[in-house]
Scaffold this active site. Structure first.
Site, PDB file in Angstrom:
ATOM      1  CE  LYS A  11       0.708 -62.586   0.994  1.00 22.46           C
ATOM      2  NZ  LYS A  11       0.017 -63.856   1.293  1.00 22.46           N
ATOM      3  CB  ILE A  52       7.803 -63.455   4.685  1.00 24.50           C
ATOM      4  CG1 ILE A  52       7.555 -62.646   3.405  1.00 24.50           C
ATOM      5  CG2 ILE A  52       7.335 -62.690   5.904  1.00 24.50           C
ATOM      6  CD1 ILE A  52       7.633 -63.449   2.148  1.00 24.50           C
TER       7      ILE A  52
END
Length: 313
Positions: free
Chosen positions: A92, A15
């Site tokens: 998150k 990510i």
């Protein structure tokens, strides 16, 4: 602090490389001055450190850090960053527990620095216009379906199956981040069934029933065993017709068949997050919305555990 926010990126997994690095490079408010990871996979030409203590002892000037580590280890790293008076961007979910996020919020306030609990799915193209449209309507029900193939989207990520790794709620919290943003009334959990593979400590599927504060049903269907077509959909029934959000919030369809979008969403989810982080840092504010994480915690508290077959990647 200089006009440019000198940023260190912590946790150099997929990510970070796929989303954070391009978003940082595309925002002139930031300069990537360091990367931190136990792996050697940094960014070419950028100083790389094994851990945040090593970074803090270096001569690299840092204003902020973005944390992309698994949630189970993030609190200690974030706390160390705040103790160095660095602004903190949390990928998150913002933490493995609600309590640790509350502690980080207190630390940030004491240090007078920014803490940003980011929810990238809220920056999908259709989310803000969906919120605007629903704000003037009466909702009668909502159904959230988030079904994907874990082998495709999370290959080899053992941490995600460990306690505190969230399991299917790792993508499911994206759905909840959208729902808590667009729904005109709060909702709370009534019951849930969580499917745990016999060889794992986190669920592979979940069936959750919520109810809004005015008694309207909201359902959440999560499954990591989906093959073929992947589903990231939210359907909201109102007295004025059906609103549909598809593709994780990217595609909005209103009852009349129109597909409005918010111009600010054209730059993508992660550029939107970094624009927000820069705004918060420059304005001396924090943004720590824990509503999606609270729903996940409630699902684990209220949910019945059902054992299913082993998961073998």
């Amino acid at each position: 602090m200089t006009d440019t926010i000198r940023l260190a990126l912590v946790g150099m997994g997929k990510i970070a490389h796929d989303q954070h690095v391009p978003a940082i490079a595309g925002n002139p408010a930031f300069e990537l001055v360091a990367t931190v990871s136990r792996s050697p996979n940094g960014v070419e030409g950028v100083p790389h450190f094994h851990d945040i203590d090593e970074l803090a002892k270096s001569d690299i000037a840092v204003d902020a850090v973005a944390l992309c580590t698994p949630p189970q280890v993030r609190h200690a790293i974030a706390a160390a960053a705040l103790e160095n008076n660095w602004h903190v961007f949390l990928e998150k979910p913002p933490g493995a527990t609600l309590a640790e996020v509350a502690v980080l919020e207190e630390l940030a306030a004491k240090a007078n620095v920014t803490l940003f609990a980011s929810w990238h799915s809220r920056y999908a193209l259709g989310v803000e216009p969906a919120r605007e449209w629903l704000s003037a309507r009466k909702v009668t029900s909502a159904a959230i379906t988030w079904r994907e193939d874990v082998r495709q989207w999370h290959p080899g990520q053992a941490w995600i199956w460990e306690a505190g790794g969230f399991g299917v709620f790792d993508p499911g919290i994206n759905a909840l981040s959208i729902a808590t943003h667009i729904m005109p009334q709060p909702f709370f959990i009534e019951q849930a069934t969580l499917d745990f593979p016999a060889n794992r400590d986190a669920p592979i599927a979940a069936d959750v029933a919520f109810r809004t504060t005015d008694g309207r049903p909201v359902t959440l269907d999560l499954d990591w065993r989906q093959e073929g077509h992947q589903s990231w959909d939210i359907v909201v029934e109102t007295t004025d017709g059906t609103l549909k959000l598809a593709e994780g919030g990217a595609v909005l369809t209103l009852p009349d068949g129109s597909t409005p979008h918010h111009e600010e969403g054209l730059h993508g989810e992660y550029p939107g997050l970094y624009a927000r982080f820069a705004e918060l840092v420059q304005g001396g504010r924090s943004d720590v919305d824990i509503a999606p994480l609270r729903h996940v915690a409630d699902a684990f508290m209220r949910g019945k555990r059902r054992e299913v077959e082993d998961f073998v990647e």
